[in-house]
Every structure is written in C-alpha cells, then in structure tokens.
Design a protein around this motif. Structure first.
Motif, mmCIF file in Angstrom:
data_model
loop_
_atom_site.group_PDB
_atom_site.id
_atom_site.type_symbol
_atom_site.label_atom_id
_atom_site.label_comp_id
_atom_site.label_asym_id
_atom_site.label_seq_id
_atom_site.Cartn_x
_atom_site.Cartn_y
_atom_site.Cartn_z
ATOM 1 N N VAL A 12 0.831 -1.209 0.000
ATOM 2 C CA VAL A 12 0.000 0.000 0.000
ATOM 3 C C VAL A 12 0.865 1.259 0.000
ATOM 4 O O VAL A 12 0.600 2.216 -0.744
ATOM 5 N N LEU A 13 1.899 1.263 0.822
ATOM 6 C CA LEU A 13 2.777 2.438 0.899
ATOM 7 C C LEU A 13 3.508 2.677 -0.425
ATOM 8 O O LEU A 13 3.645 3.826 -0.869
ATOM 9 N N VAL A 14 3.967 1.607 -1.056
ATOM 10 C CA VAL A 14 4.682 1.763 -2.331
ATOM 11 C C VAL A 14 3.739 2.274 -3.414
ATOM 12 O O VAL A 14 4.098 3.150 -4.216
ATOM 13 N N ILE A 15 2.505 1.745 -3.455
ATOM 14 C CA ILE A 15 1.526 2.222 -4.439
ATOM 15 C C ILE A 15 1.197 3.696 -4.191
ATOM 16 O O ILE A 15 1.172 4.512 -5.123
ATOM 17 N N TYR A 16 0.955 4.036 -2.931
ATOM 18 C CA TYR A 16 0.628 5.419 -2.577
ATOM 19 C C TYR A 16 1.755 6.373 -2.953
ATOM 20 O O TYR A 16 1.519 7.413 -3.597
ATOM 21 N N THR A 17 2.974 6.042 -2.580
ATOM 22 C CA THR A 17 4.090 6.949 -2.838
ATOM 23 C C THR A 17 4.457 7.003 -4.318
ATOM 24 O O THR A 17 4.923 8.042 -4.803
ATOM 25 N N THR A 18 4.229 5.909 -5.040
ATOM 26 C CA THR A 18 4.505 5.917 -6.486
ATOM 27 C C THR A 18 3.523 6.826 -7.207
ATOM 28 O O THR A 18 3.908 7.651 -8.050
ATOM 29 N N VAL A 19 2.239 6.690 -6.872
ATOM 30 C CA VAL A 19 1.214 7.527 -7.507
ATOM 31 C C VAL A 19 1.450 9.000 -7.162
ATOM 32 O O VAL A 19 1.463 9.871 -8.044
ATOM 33 N N TYR A 20 1.642 9.281 -5.872
ATOM 34 C CA TYR A 20 1.855 10.674 -5.472
ATOM 35 C C TYR A 20 3.202 11.185 -5.995
ATOM 36 O O TYR A 20 3.339 12.371 -6.314
ATOM 37 N N GLY A 21 4.191 10.293 -6.091
ATOM 38 C CA GLY A 21 5.497 10.715 -6.585
ATOM 39 C C GLY A 21 5.451 11.247 -8.002
ATOM 40 O O GLY A 21 6.189 12.172 -8.353
ATOM 41 N N PHE A 22 4.553 10.672 -8.817
ATOM 42 C CA PHE A 22 4.430 11.124 -10.202
ATOM 43 C C PHE A 22 3.383 12.219 -10.389
ATOM 44 O O PHE A 22 3.519 13.066 -11.270
ATOM 45 N N LEU A 23 2.346 12.212 -9.557
ATOM 46 C CA LEU A 23 1.226 13.115 -9.787
ATOM 47 C C LEU A 23 1.096 14.243 -8.770
ATOM 48 O O LEU A 23 0.422 15.240 -9.043
ATOM 49 N N GLY A 24 1.707 14.100 -7.592
ATOM 50 C CA GLY A 24 1.562 15.105 -6.547
ATOM 51 C C GLY A 24 2.366 16.365 -6.820
ATOM 52 O O GLY A 24 3.230 16.409 -7.705
ATOM 53 N N ASN A 25 2.077 17.394 -6.062
ATOM 54 C CA ASN A 25 2.794 18.660 -6.188
ATOM 55 C C ASN A 25 4.162 18.564 -5.502
ATOM 56 O O ASN A 25 4.303 17.921 -4.462
ATOM 57 N N VAL A 26 5.142 19.212 -6.106
ATOM 58 C CA VAL A 26 6.482 19.272 -5.522
ATOM 59 C C VAL A 26 6.958 20.721 -5.564
ATOM 60 O O VAL A 26 6.474 21.521 -6.370
ATOM 61 N N PRO A 27 7.901 21.084 -4.692
ATOM 62 C CA PRO A 27 8.400 22.463 -4.686
ATOM 63 C C PRO A 27 9.057 22.832 -6.019
ATOM 64 O O PRO A 27 9.728 22.004 -6.648
ATOM 65 N N ALA A 28 8.844 24.067 -6.453
ATOM 66 C CA ALA A 28 9.486 24.571 -7.673
ATOM 67 C C ALA A 28 10.874 25.087 -7.297
ATOM 68 O O ALA A 28 11.020 26.181 -6.764
ATOM 69 N N LEU A 29 11.885 24.266 -7.552
ATOM 70 C CA LEU A 29 13.245 24.594 -7.147
ATOM 71 C C LEU A 29 14.147 24.731 -8.366
ATOM 72 O O LEU A 29 13.986 23.991 -9.346
ATOM 73 N N PRO A 30 15.100 25.674 -8.331
ATOM 74 C CA PRO A 30 16.045 25.801 -9.445
ATOM 75 C C PRO A 30 16.900 24.554 -9.577
ATOM 76 O O PRO A 30 17.181 23.869 -8.597
ATOM 77 N N ILE A 31 17.289 24.254 -10.805
ATOM 78 C CA ILE A 31 18.129 23.105 -11.162
ATOM 79 C C ILE A 31 17.366 21.784 -11.029
ATOM 80 O O ILE A 31 17.300 20.998 -11.971
ATOM 81 N N LEU A 32 16.766 21.540 -9.865
ATOM 82 C CA LEU A 32 16.085 20.266 -9.641
ATOM 83 C C LEU A 32 14.786 20.167 -10.439
ATOM 84 O O LEU A 32 14.537 19.151 -11.096
#
Length: 220
Positions: A12-32
């Motif tokens: 469950v944790l791997v499915i949750y983090t995989t889905v959120y890892g691709f679709l969730g919001n992440v900070p807008a950071l330079p270079i990264l």
C-alpha cells in the motif's frame, strides 16, 4: 492474514508513494525542477539496501555463534535482495544526475564510493562461489560479511562528507531538509522509505524460502 499485515502495508505504501510521486505537487526549485520527484524512489532504494545488508550481517554473526546453516542462507539471500536495491539506487541516481548535473556518471565522490560499496558485496558472492566445501564457505563468507558492512557504512556516509561533492548533503552542499521548507514532501518520502524497506524484506523472505525448497529437493 494477520501474519501478512506488514506485506500489505508495504504494498500500500509503495503504491501510494509511487502515484503521489508522479502526480503530486512538488516544490518549484532551481536546477532540480520536476526531477526532485526522484527523491521518492532513489533514496528509499539505498535505505532498503542498507537494511537488507544489516539483516545479512546479523545472520552472519548468528551463524558464527551457532553454526546453523539456516543463518548462512538468510545472510546470502538478504545480500542478494540488497544488491538488487543497490543497483536500482545507482540507476535512479544516474538518471537524476543526468537531468541535474548534465551527465549520468560524473565520477562524483558519492557515486564512486557507492559503486565501490556495491562491489564489496559482489565480491562476497564471488567468494562464495569460489569455495566448494559448505561449512568452510559459510564461515569465510560470514567473516567477510562482518568486515564488509562497516566498510560499506564508511564508504557511503563518512568519506563523501570529507570531500567536495555535487551530491546533496555531502561536501558542504545542503541536504533536502533545506529544500523541503513546507515539509509536504516528507509525507511521501518517509512512507516511501518504509514501504520499499518492507518490500525489500519481503523479497528477501521469498528468496530464502525458494533456497530452502531447492535444498530439500536436492536432498531427495
């Protein structure tokens, strides 16, 4: 079912983090930029590897104290599973480096020492295959494993901090704690680490069970 709760939790944790890892919001950071999503995959691979190698050295110590061949089998199968995660860690790191540093392998000190640490465990497997006598192989492998583990820790966590490095958290570069100012990424990162560790341990138990079945079949 109650004995398998940790397997279900890991999945469950791997499915949750995989889905959120691709679709969730992440900070807008330079270079990264969007490549920061790889944090949810790259780092958990290494954590899973280290946990599996820790399990291995634990069983190597138990083998030397008890002489139980089951502990030798557990030690080698946890290393087999750990190496898989180590390879995935290097691959995901190389992909990340390609987008942030400009090339997949820049011979950064962290990359070099990580590769050397993994080679230590490839050498462990080669050593086992070079010795035919079962008890001698188990004993020498256990001794090698006990010495290899602290060397791996030094290569991954000590030496990179003493040299200049492009890798976050090493060579004076800030770690990701300074990037994740709102702590939203931690809600995915920590579950990802736990989930992949549980999946890695599950893989190790499956490999061990397969090895036991093969051994019983050969004895028939």
């Amino acid at each position: 079912m109650y004995k398998s709760w940790w397997k279900i939790l890991g999945a469950v944790l791997v499915i949750y983090t995989t889905v959120y890892g691709f679709l969730g919001n992440v900070p807008a950071l330079p270079i990264l930029h969007e490549s920061i999503r790889n944090l949810y995959f790259h780092v958990p691979m290494w954590f899973s590897m280290i946990v599996l190698f820790s399990v291995s050295v634990f069983h190597s110590i138990k083998y030397l104290s008890s002489g139980n061949p089951a502990n030798d089998l557990k030690a080698v199968e946890s290393i087999n599973a750990g190496i898989v995660f180590g390879i995935l860690g290097i691959i995901t790191g190389a992909i990340w480096a390609k987008f942030t540093w400009g090339q997949a392998w820049s011979f950064d000190v962290k990359q070099n020492f990580a590769a050397i640490a993994l080679l230590l465990y490839f050498a462990y497997l080669i050593l086992r295959n070079a010795i035919d006598e079962e008890q001698k192989r188990a004993k020498i492998s256990a001794i090698y494993n006990i010495f290899a583990f602290p060397m791996m820790v030094v290569l991954l966590f000590v030496l990179p901090r003493l040299s200049d490095s492009l890798h976050p958290g090493n060579g004076g570069n800030p770690g990701f704690n300074s990037y994740d100012l709102d702590s939203k990424m931690r809600m995915v990162f920590y579950p990802a680490c736990l989930g992949w560790i549980l999946i890695g341990y599950w893989i190790y138990t499956l490999l061990y069970r397969v090895r036991i079945l093969e051994k019983k079949e050969n004895q028939l």
